[in-house]
Design a protein around this motif. Structure first.
Motif, PDB file in Angstrom:
ATOM      1  N   PHE A 303       0.850  -1.184   0.000  1.00  0.00           N
ATOM      2  CA  PHE A 303       0.000   0.000   0.000  1.00  0.00           C
ATOM      3  C   PHE A 303       0.890   1.240   0.000  1.00  0.00           C
ATOM      4  CE2 PHE A 303       0.947  -0.953   4.378  1.00  0.00           C
ATOM      5  CZ  PHE A 303       1.130   0.283   4.983  1.00  0.00           C
ATOM      6  N   LYS A 304       0.271   2.389  -0.315  1.00  0.00           N
ATOM      7  CA  LYS A 304       0.989   3.658  -0.312  1.00  0.00           C
ATOM      8  C   LYS A 304       0.281   4.644   0.600  1.00  0.00           C
ATOM      9  CE  LYS A 304       2.628   3.252  -5.122  1.00  0.00           C
ATOM     10  NZ  LYS A 304       2.632   3.909  -6.475  1.00  0.00           N
ATOM     11  N   ILE A 305       0.997   5.633   1.068  1.00  0.00           N
ATOM     12  CA  ILE A 305       0.437   6.689   1.908  1.00  0.00           C
ATOM     13  C   ILE A 305       0.684   8.032   1.224  1.00  0.00           C
ATOM     14  CG2 ILE A 305       0.561   7.881   4.131  1.00  0.00           C
ATOM     15  CD1 ILE A 305       1.426   5.274   5.388  1.00  0.00           C
ATOM     16  N   GLN A 306      -0.362   8.831   1.128  1.00  0.00           N
ATOM     17  CA  GLN A 306      -0.261  10.147   0.501  1.00  0.00           C
ATOM     18  C   GLN A 306      -0.500  11.228   1.549  1.00  0.00           C
ATOM     19  OE1 GLN A 306      -2.787  10.724  -2.888  1.00  0.00           O
ATOM     20  NE2 GLN A 306      -2.325  12.888  -3.071  1.00  0.00           N
ATOM     21  N   TYR A 307       0.342  12.276   1.501  1.00  0.00           N
ATOM     22  CA  TYR A 307       0.169  13.400   2.423  1.00  0.00           C
ATOM     23  C   TYR A 307       0.692  14.667   1.754  1.00  0.00           C
ATOM     24  CZ  TYR A 307       0.660  16.525   6.410  1.00  0.00           C
ATOM     25  OH  TYR A 307       0.571  17.591   7.250  1.00  0.00           O
ATOM     26  N   ALA A 308      -0.153  15.697   1.708  1.00  0.00           N
ATOM     27  CA  ALA A 308       0.225  17.022   1.182  1.00  0.00           C
ATOM     28  C   ALA A 308       0.872  16.925  -0.204  1.00  0.00           C
ATOM     29  CB  ALA A 308       1.157  17.722   2.154  1.00  0.00           C
ATOM     30  N   GLY A 309       0.304  16.105  -1.053  1.00  0.00           N
ATOM     31  CA  GLY A 309       0.794  16.016  -2.423  1.00  0.00           C
ATOM     32  C   GLY A 309       1.938  15.052  -2.636  1.00  0.00           C
ATOM     33  N   LYS A 313       6.734   5.356  -1.426  1.00  0.00           N
ATOM     34  CA  LYS A 313       6.945   4.160  -2.250  1.00  0.00           C
ATOM     35  C   LYS A 313       6.024   3.055  -1.706  1.00  0.00           C
ATOM     36  CE  LYS A 313      11.770   5.222  -3.360  1.00  0.00           C
ATOM     37  NZ  LYS A 313      13.181   4.746  -3.263  1.00  0.00           N
ATOM     38  N   PRO A 314       5.808   1.983  -2.492  1.00  0.00           N
ATOM     39  CA  PRO A 314       4.972   0.875  -1.984  1.00  0.00           C
ATOM     40  C   PRO A 314       5.507   0.316  -0.671  1.00  0.00           C
ATOM     41  CG  PRO A 314       5.326   0.633  -4.333  1.00  0.00           C
ATOM     42  CD  PRO A 314       6.210   1.768  -3.888  1.00  0.00           C
ATOM     43  N   ILE A 315       4.601   0.112   0.296  1.00  0.00           N
ATOM     44  CA  ILE A 315       4.946  -0.392   1.616  1.00  0.00           C
ATOM     45  C   ILE A 315       4.342  -1.777   1.771  1.00  0.00           C
ATOM     46  CG2 ILE A 315       4.758   0.006   4.108  1.00  0.00           C
ATOM     47  CD1 ILE A 315       4.330   2.974   3.457  1.00  0.00           C
ATOM     48  N   SER A 316       5.144  -2.762   2.139  1.00  0.00           N
ATOM     49  CA  SER A 316       4.652  -4.124   2.336  1.00  0.00           C
ATOM     50  C   SER A 316       3.802  -4.192   3.595  1.00  0.00           C
ATOM     51  CB  SER A 316       5.833  -5.093   2.435  1.00  0.00           C
ATOM     52  OG  SER A 316       5.358  -6.390   2.845  1.00  0.00           O
ATOM     53  N   VAL A 317       2.752  -5.014   3.545  1.00  0.00           N
ATOM     54  CA  VAL A 317       1.917  -5.188   4.727  1.00  0.00           C
ATOM     55  C   VAL A 317       2.669  -5.904   5.832  1.00  0.00           C
ATOM     56  CG1 VAL A 317      -0.227  -5.208   3.430  1.00  0.00           C
ATOM     57  CG2 VAL A 317       0.985  -7.357   3.815  1.00  0.00           C
ATOM     58  N   PHE A 318       3.776  -6.534   5.484  1.00  0.00           N
ATOM     59  CA  PHE A 318       4.602  -7.207   6.493  1.00  0.00           C
ATOM     60  C   PHE A 318       5.775  -6.343   6.913  1.00  0.00           C
ATOM     61  CE2 PHE A 318       2.706 -10.649   3.927  1.00  0.00           C
ATOM     62  CZ  PHE A 318       1.900 -11.181   4.900  1.00  0.00           C
TER      63      PHE A 318
END
Length: 318
Positions: A303-309, A313-318
């Motif tokens: 998953f990815k996290i977006q903040y202020a534009g 990078k892709p983050i593993s759930v593990f």
């Protein structure tokens, strides 16, 4: 007699006694040639069964209006609705066994729905929440209940509840009265195991991979067995629930979720019947059966996290 230009108030006064208490009158106009329209609205609890008021056309009470083509007529502009009333039943099916509740009132509380479902042999614990579907405050009695199954006894993706609202002892009435059952969230679980302790047994224990665990007396709470399996077998995650049959109140059984480990072929229960001083016991080994097959897929992905534009990078759930 009614004048051609009665106000809403005088029209209401004239109809008092003819119409049910709580009716309302409003007037629109004047329109062309000083004509008017009156809207007469019945209270929520009243109905004329699709009939409307009738203008007297003959006799001493016939219309006596003056003016070119002067006339008066009554029309039914909108049909009211009848409140929902009556009872219904819910039917639950699991592993080919089906049972139904007693009749349930159309306006039952969450607690009453819970009690009706939990009275069934195959259902242990449900959570019921509800909200009104009567968004226009018509008093129709339309409701929506959300039922969540909350025990290992009902783990996995269960068949939908079925409903009966057309039999003699469970019948709904009212405009468009019906019940629709839909699945809002599919249930999932790992493998769930079950074993039964016969009513005439005194003690029992679990054997896993040839290792026998702590001996427990019949009637022990689920927490004792759960603690024993963690301590004796080193299992890090175990969930145990204990049940007593609602039908005969004698046989007891346990439902196990052993962290998704597929060990049904390596686990069995040992039951014992003993004399009064437990100096002599007869042991019997019983299989632990697969009660519910895993229908859960492994958790994974990114998953990815977006903040202020900015986006990570892709983050593993593990």
């Amino acid at each position: 007699w009614l004048r051609h230009n009665e106000t809403a108030g005088t029209m209401h006064e004239a109809l008092h006694g003819l119409m049910p208490d709580g009716f309302e009158v409003s007037r629109r106009g004047p329109f062309a040639r000083e004509s008017y329209e009156w809207d007469i609205i019945l209270p929520k609890s009243a109905t004329f069964g699709g009939q409307t008021l009738r203008v007297v056309e003959n006799g001493g009470g016939r219309v006596r209006l003056e003016g070119t083509n002067a006339s008066v007529n009554c029309t039914l502009s909108q049909t009211g609705t009848q409140k929902i009333n009556g009872h219904f039943k819910l039917t639950f099916n699991q592993n080919g066994f089906e049972e139904s509740t007693s009749p349930i009132r159309h306006n039952s509380t969450n607690e009453e729905i819970e009690a009706a479902l939990e009275s069934l042999e195959m259902i242990h614990d449900v959570i019921v929440n509800s909200n009104s579907l009567d968004t226009n405050n018509t008093g129709s009695g339309a409701y929506q209940w959300h039922v969540t199954f909350n025990s290992l006894r009902n783990a996995g993706n269960l068949p939908l509840l079925k409903t009966d609202f057309a039999s003699p002892d469970a019948k709904l009435s009212g405009t468009g009265a019906r019940i629709e059952i839909i699945e809002t969230r599919m249930g999932v679980s790992m493998d769930v195991l079950k074993f039964t302790i016969p009513w005439n047994s005194d003690d029992f224990s679990i054997s896993l991979n040839g290792i026998e665990g702590q001996v427990l007396p019949r009637g022990s709470p689920a927490s004792d067995l759960q603690e024993s399996m963690v301590m004796d077998f080193g299992l890090e995650s175990v969930l145990v629930e204990r049940y007593v049959s609602k039908l005969n109140q004698q046989d007891e059984y346990f439902i196990l979720d052993i962290a998704g480990n597929s060990i049904a072929k390596d686990i069995e229960v040992i039951t014992a019947r003993c004399n009064e001083d437990h100096s002599d016991c007869f042991e019997e080994r019983r299989d632990v059966t697969l009660f519910s097959t895993s229908d859960a897929s492994p958790f994974g992905g990114h998953f990815k996290i977006q903040y202020a534009g900015s986006i990570t990078k892709p983050i593993s759930v593990f």
